[in-house]
Design an enzyme around this catalytic site. Sequence first.
Site, PDB file in Angstrom:
ATOM      1  N   ALA A 164       2.374   1.840  -3.571  1.00 59.49           N
ATOM      2  CA  ALA A 164       1.530   2.495  -4.311  1.00 59.49           C
ATOM      3  C   ALA A 164       1.307   3.907  -4.099  1.00 59.49           C
ATOM      4  CB  ALA A 164       0.057   1.573  -4.243  1.00 59.49           C
ATOM      5  N   LYS A 165       1.003   4.247  -2.656  1.00 56.08           N
ATOM      6  CA  LYS A 165       0.815   5.638  -2.569  1.00 56.08           C
ATOM      7  C   LYS A 165       2.043   6.437  -2.834  1.00 56.08           C
ATOM      8  CE  LYS A 165      -3.481   5.525  -1.060  1.00 56.08           C
ATOM      9  NZ  LYS A 165      -4.773   6.581  -1.941  1.00 56.08           N
TER      10      LYS A 165
ATOM     11  N   TYR B  38       0.684  -1.382  -0.102  1.00 53.72           N
ATOM     12  CA  TYR B  38       0.040   0.062  -0.238  1.00 53.72           C
ATOM     13  C   TYR B  38       0.867   1.405  -0.050  1.00 53.72           C
ATOM     14  CZ  TYR B  38      -3.303   3.436   1.496  1.00 53.72           C
ATOM     15  OH  TYR B  38      -4.431   4.314   1.940  1.00 53.72           O
TER      16      TYR B  38
END
Length: 248
Positions: free
Chosen positions: A159-160, A156
């Site tokens: 991705a951010k 995560y």
Amino acid sequence: MTTVEELSTPVAVVSGGSRGLGRALVERLLADGWRVATFSRNPNEFTETTAEKYRSSFLWEPVDLNDTTAVRGFGRTAAQYFGRIDLLVNNAGVLHQELFLTTAPARMDNIIGTNLLAPLHLSQSCARFMMRDKSGAIVNISSINAVRGYRGVAVYAAAKAGLEGLGRALARELGPLGIRVNTLTPGFFDSDMTATVTSENRDKIQRRTPLGRLGTVEEIADAVLFLASPQAQFITGQTLVIDGGITC
């Protein structure tokens, strides 16, 4: 028939607008006179009542973030339905917490797809319509997981972090077309994603936050709407961290 006045009313596309921050943004934008297009995987009471209340100003469709064809198609649908796109908020995302060494490859692909690939496709689709008017704004919603390392959110966070890099690169590329691109990086705030945080961990977060509390959805929405407003016309390529000071 669409009137001249309606055609001049600004249009916002907000991904994931059925709940949480997305819902708050949809409500605020509609109240401020915007026309709004949004999507989520499934309808709910909010999308249904809003469609009834704002018949000519609100568009909702079911879209799965992992279906890139549908994501791209929604940008085209919004532009065709309202005649223009002035603002895109890449809000939708999915948080999955799991140790990196046990995360299945398919789960990794899903997390990257929903949190990075979907915004990439939606941004390209919407920007192609913004460039016709030589104006527009894109606001990407990131996370402090992209700024500071936390256990169990490696994919995560990747991705951010990619989303933040996308914002800077697009600001360079789209600036000459009159399109501003910025990133908002929220800290911990009351939302569906933090609803499962235990009271013990919530207390720890609050103690580590200089302002001594979690943020609110409205405070995050305030920052998004600022970046989309005329008051931010000379701001592009920036990452605005709204976290109560926890990363300072």
